[in-house]
Design a protein around this motif. Structure first.
Motif, PDB file in Angstrom:
ATOM      1  N   UNK A 129       0.791  -1.093  -0.054  1.00 12.03           N
ATOM      2  CA  UNK A 129      -0.117   0.100   0.162  1.00 12.03           C
ATOM      3  C   UNK A 129       0.719   1.150  -0.036  1.00 12.03           C
ATOM      4  N   UNK A 130       0.227   2.474  -0.512  1.00 12.08           N
ATOM      5  CA  UNK A 130       1.014   3.453  -0.441  1.00 12.08           C
ATOM      6  C   UNK A 130       0.450   4.566   0.461  1.00 12.08           C
ATOM      7  N   UNK A 131       1.132   5.525   1.010  1.00 10.53           N
ATOM      8  CA  UNK A 131       0.888   6.424   2.153  1.00 10.53           C
ATOM      9  C   UNK A 131       1.122   7.596   1.697  1.00 10.53           C
ATOM     10  N   UNK A 157      -4.347   0.573  -1.010  1.00 12.30           N
ATOM     11  CA  UNK A 157      -3.747  -0.337  -1.267  1.00 12.30           C
ATOM     12  C   UNK A 157      -3.577  -0.804  -2.654  1.00 12.30           C
ATOM     13  N   UNK A 158      -2.429  -1.202  -3.145  1.00  9.85           N
ATOM     14  CA  UNK A 158      -2.138  -1.270  -4.590  1.00  9.85           C
ATOM     15  C   UNK A 158      -2.671  -2.901  -4.894  1.00  9.85           C
ATOM     16  N   UNK A 159      -3.715  -3.046  -5.608  1.00 10.56           N
ATOM     17  CA  UNK A 159      -4.226  -4.297  -6.025  1.00 10.56           C
ATOM     18  C   UNK A 159      -4.701  -4.960  -4.975  1.00 10.56           C
ATOM     19  N   UNK A 160      -4.962  -6.318  -4.818  1.00 10.57           N
ATOM     20  CA  UNK A 160      -5.460  -6.991  -3.600  1.00 10.57           C
ATOM     21  C   UNK A 160      -4.854  -8.319  -3.784  1.00 10.57           C
ATOM     22  N   UNK A 168      -7.123  -2.832 -16.650  1.00 11.51           N
ATOM     23  CA  UNK A 168      -6.806  -1.465 -15.788  1.00 11.51           C
ATOM     24  C   UNK A 168      -6.013  -1.844 -14.408  1.00 11.51           C
ATOM     25  N   UNK A 169      -5.291  -0.812 -13.945  1.00 10.91           N
ATOM     26  CA  UNK A 169      -4.977  -1.130 -12.511  1.00 10.91           C
ATOM     27  C   UNK A 169      -6.228  -0.682 -11.551  1.00 10.91           C
ATOM     28  N   UNK A 170      -6.057  -1.415 -10.559  1.00 12.92           N
ATOM     29  CA  UNK A 170      -7.322  -0.982  -9.363  1.00 12.92           C
ATOM     30  C   UNK A 170      -6.457  -0.862  -8.034  1.00 12.92           C
ATOM     31  N   UNK A 171      -7.009   0.368  -7.437  1.00 10.57           N
ATOM     32  CA  UNK A 171      -6.457   0.574  -6.030  1.00 10.57           C
ATOM     33  C   UNK A 171      -7.429   0.775  -5.083  1.00 10.57           C
TER      34      UNK A 171
END
Length: 276
Positions: A76-78, A99-102, A148-151
């Motif tokens: 995850x990114x903050x 959160x990057x992806x799952x 696509x990317x999903x966050x």
């Protein structure tokens, strides 16, 4: 200017700094504490932990557990907005975590949470399992299908003394944008693909803020804690107070590409996946 207008005015933006804090463990610790305090009156936690003393202690351990099992180690990114306090110390006044992806959870000690409030912990676990089954687990499929990317926009929190001043409204989208940019820089996200940001809103008070930040409401669900039961109430919007999870809003924001077109495709694929 009326007093109410002054109290809601955004503080001096020039004194604030929006920073990517993903690699700073001290910032994660401070952000977890900020979330634990900020979510004290959040409806789901008030419902699962009616005792405010237990709730305060539980939330700190619960969010730390979530970080360790799903968000740590680059998952995850903050991004945080920082400002110097009266003592000259730089502190986080707003933070956003995506959160990057799952992926799958990693193991973590659940003992401290059970010891604090076993009944409340079981309620949280049931709700988390329902969210995983009905929403989060569908995202990898949708990401592949739509290319696509999903966050997942997991947490957004504001320091208590800055609430109601427009901080979250002003910084939610910029924070998500810098997390997205940092994810592409790290090679976690594919910069050539559009990126869908989604969030789950389980407290009505947060819905208006997310809409102001540019999110679109996609679905409104009720949950009875029966894993085989899901009820979409887009039409009636009625709330059954006897259900275990009163409201969940699946919302979405898109970076890159044609927003309305991609959002509509996302809605259709999510609905299709929900009925398989």
């Amino acid at each position: 200017m009326a007093k109410s207008d002054a109290s809601n005015r955004l503080p001096n933006v020039s004194a604030m700094q929006l920073k990517v804090c993903t690699d700073n463990e001290n910032d994660w610790v401070e952000f977890i504490e900020l979330c634990a305090i900020s979510f004290q009156e959040s409806a789901p936690f008030v419902r699962s932990h009616p005792d405010p003393v237990k709730r305060k202690a539980f939330l700190m351990k619960y969010i730390k557990h979530h970080y360790e099992t799903e968000l740590s180690n680059g998952r995850a990114g903050l991004a945080c907005v920082k400002m110097q306090n009266a003592f000259g110390r730089e502190e986080i006044i707003y933070g956003s975590c995506c959160q990057y992806g799952h992926g799958k959870r990693t193991e973590s000690d659940q003992g401290p949470m059970r010891e604090l409030d076993a009944i409340g912990w079981e309620k949280n676990e049931m709700e988390d399992e329902w969210l995983e089954l009905q929403i989060h687990s569908k995202m990898p499929y949708i990401a592949e299908f739509l290319n696509v990317n999903i966050m997942h926009g997991v947490y957004h929190a504001t320091l208590e003394e800055y609430k109601g001043k427009g901080i979250a409204k002003h910084y939610t989208v910029p924070a998500i944008t810098v997390i997205f940019a940092d994810g592409t820089r790290r090679g976690i996200l594919d910069g050539a693909k559009p990126t869908i940001i989604y969030g789950v809103i389980d407290d009505y008070r947060a819905l208006g803020l997310q809409k102001l930040a540019g999110y679109d409401e996609i679905y409104h669900f009720h949950n009875t804690h029966d894993k085989n039961y899901i009820k979409c109430i887009n039409d009636s919007k009625e709330v059954n107070q006897n259900e275990g999870f009163n409201c969940v809003f699946l919302t979405c924001r898109e970076l890159g590409g044609n927003t309305p077109d991609l959002i509509n495709k996302f809605k259709k694929v999510f609905l299709m996946k929900s009925h398989i």
